[in-house]
Design an enzyme around this catalytic site. Sequence first.
Site, short mmCIF file in Angstrom:
data_model
loop_
_atom_site.label_atom_id
_atom_site.label_comp_id
_atom_site.label_asym_id
_atom_site.label_seq_id
_atom_site.Cartn_x
_atom_site.Cartn_y
_atom_site.Cartn_z
N CYS A 141 0.74 -1.19 -0.06
CA CYS A 141 0.13 0.03 -0.03
C CYS A 141 1.16 1.54 0.04
O CYS A 141 0.25 2.49 -0.16
CB CYS A 141 -0.91 0.04 1.14
SG CYS A 141 -2.10 -1.42 1.13
N HIS A 167 -3.33 7.29 2.87
CA HIS A 167 -3.70 5.97 2.25
C HIS A 167 -4.96 5.40 2.93
O HIS A 167 -5.31 5.76 4.22
CB HIS A 167 -2.67 5.08 2.58
CG HIS A 167 -3.20 3.46 2.49
ND1 HIS A 167 -3.63 3.10 1.35
CD2 HIS A 167 -2.87 2.38 3.25
CE1 HIS A 167 -4.04 1.77 1.49
NE2 HIS A 167 -3.37 1.31 2.49
N ASN A 217 -10.11 0.09 0.54
CA ASN A 217 -8.86 0.03 0.42
C ASN A 217 -8.30 -0.42 -0.82
O ASN A 217 -8.48 -1.41 -1.03
CB ASN A 217 -8.28 -0.75 1.72
CG ASN A 217 -6.72 -0.61 1.89
OD1 ASN A 217 -5.91 -0.36 0.71
ND2 ASN A 217 -6.06 -0.99 2.78
O1 UT7 Z 1 -3.49 -1.46 3.60
C1 UT7 Z 1 -2.49 -1.91 4.53
C2 UT7 Z 1 -2.75 -1.42 5.69
N1 UT7 Z 1 -3.99 -2.23 6.40
C3 UT7 Z 1 -4.57 -1.45 7.34
O2 UT7 Z 1 -4.13 -0.58 7.82
C4 UT7 Z 1 -5.80 -2.16 8.29
C5 UT7 Z 1 -5.64 -2.22 9.47
N2 UT7 Z 1 -6.49 -2.82 10.47
C6 UT7 Z 1 -7.83 -2.59 10.39
O3 UT7 Z 1 -8.34 -1.74 9.74
C7 UT7 Z 1 -8.44 -3.04 11.48
O4 UT7 Z 1 -7.65 -3.82 12.21
C8 UT7 Z 1 -9.58 -3.99 10.99
C9 UT7 Z 1 -10.71 -3.46 9.91
C10 UT7 Z 1 -9.04 -4.99 9.79
C11 UT7 Z 1 -10.29 -4.79 11.61
O5 UT7 Z 1 -10.92 -4.28 12.75
P1 UT7 Z 1 -10.72 -4.44 14.37
O6 UT7 Z 1 -11.23 -3.31 15.05
O7 UT7 Z 1 -9.21 -4.31 14.61
O8 UT7 Z 1 -11.22 -5.76 14.48
P2 UT7 Z 1 -10.24 -6.98 15.20
O9 UT7 Z 1 -9.35 -7.66 14.08
O10 UT7 Z 1 -9.44 -6.67 16.47
O11 UT7 Z 1 -11.29 -7.96 15.58
C12 UT7 Z 1 -12.51 -7.94 16.55
C13 UT7 Z 1 -13.60 -8.61 16.44
C14 UT7 Z 1 -12.99 -10.02 16.39
O12 UT7 Z 1 -13.93 -11.07 17.20
P3 UT7 Z 1 -13.56 -11.45 18.57
O13 UT7 Z 1 -12.19 -12.23 18.43
O14 UT7 Z 1 -13.49 -10.07 19.54
O15 UT7 Z 1 -14.63 -12.43 19.06
C15 UT7 Z 1 -12.99 -10.56 14.91
O16 UT7 Z 1 -13.45 -11.75 14.65
O17 UT7 Z 1 -14.40 -8.68 15.40
C16 UT7 Z 1 -14.22 -9.69 14.57
N3 UT7 Z 1 -14.57 -9.36 13.02
C17 UT7 Z 1 -15.67 -9.27 12.58
N4 UT7 Z 1 -17.09 -9.27 12.93
C18 UT7 Z 1 -17.96 -9.01 12.15
C19 UT7 Z 1 -13.47 -9.41 12.18
N5 UT7 Z 1 -13.98 -8.91 10.98
C20 UT7 Z 1 -15.31 -8.88 11.33
C21 UT7 Z 1 -16.35 -8.55 10.29
N6 UT7 Z 1 -17.77 -8.83 10.78
N7 UT7 Z 1 -16.30 -8.50 8.82
#
Ligand code: UT7
Length: 345
Positions: A122, A260, A290
């Site tokens: 990215c 980005h 993204n």
């Molecule tokens: O472009 C390159 C750089 N990329 C980035 O900068 C991306 C950076 N990261 C992010 O944008 C975020 O971390 C995400 C959007 C990918 C995820 O959001 P988050 O708030 O960090 O969620 P998480 O990965 O910590 O997950 C929290 C919970 C998990 O459940 P538990 O373990 O707490 O029960 C996930 O399984 O949310 C769950 N989860 C979802 N639930 C519903 C993850 N994805 C989803 C989803 N729908 N799509």
Amino acid sequence: MAGIVPPVGLPGHAAVICGLGYWLPPKVVTNEDLHTRLGTSEEWIYSRTGIASRHVADPDMATSDLAVEAGARALKSAGDVEVQALILATTTPDRSCPATAPEVASRLGMTGIAAFDVSAVCTGFLYGLATAAGFIAAGLAERVLLIAADTFSTLLDPEDRTTVPIFGDGAGALVLRRGIDDEPGAIGKVVLGSDGERSDLIAVEAGGSQERSAAVQEGYFRMRGREVFRHAVERMSTAATAAVEAAGWRLDEIDRLVTHQANARITSFVASELGIPPDRRAQNIERVGNTAAASVPILLAEATAGGYLAPGHRVLLTAFGGGLTWGATTVVWPELESVSLGDEL
Ligand code: UT7
């Protein structure tokens, strides 16, 4: 520590933006389209990422197809000038060998020019920008076409709710010409950095020389989102601060912050860290998601077409991606015509 890569300050050898264009594949996938298949909800996706919909390439569409469309529009915006080099920033080349840039150059009617790919996930656009500026500074080219194009949908596990909602496909492009340091459109010092110790946070394990397994799951893109989030905020904030200092500006003089588009919350944290108020933050993640390397130039083009970026604005660009990689630079926005997807070529 982020290193500083100056675009060699020889008088008369600055790289100046003189053309801008972008293209998005026509198919739009909304959060509603995803929620049943992925076991997620529209609300979760929108509140955690700021994304409502994204454009996705049809199965017969390759990265080169998007790159040609964006490149042609940037060339038109520059007045159909000749370029001596084409740099394509992408992590999703048409094939693993050869690079995609030579084919894009030929399809744009430019067989014979220097053409190669740059891979920094990215951050690819900013690495490509530094490379283009270096070509111009070294006298290797008078004008360069820089295209950033990615079709991340081709890398994703269709069942993975942690990546499918986030990424969209698209392409953005700039034409850069030789100019002088203090004219509008001259690219400032480009701050670039990397941390290969965290290469595991964003990866496709199979398909390269290290992991030759044919296991389907290992051929998919994986991201450890929460950890990436933290690094993204920290690295973009630090790189952006260094780029502003290198330009001799103050953060409170920034008219437009162009980050980005990884996640609306990441943009918000970076802007708060830098003290840049909401009305100065460009954002289009809601409609495009993204788009990896293409994210920053698509945002530049849309913001120019919509009048949000105007001549004379002091603009701060920053990006972060797999590698890990990151970068930032500054530019006083020039007078430009942005040619967008709806425009006739
Ligand atoms: O472009 C390159 C750089 N990329 C980035 O900068 C991306 C950076 N990261 C992010 O944008 C975020 O971390 C995400 C959007 C990918 C995820 O959001 P988050 O708030 O960090 O969620 P998480 O990965 O910590 O997950 C929290 C919970 C998990 O459940 P538990 O373990 O707490 O029960 C996930 O399984 O949310 C769950 N989860 C979802 N639930 C519903 C993850 N994805 C989803 C989803 N729908 N799509």
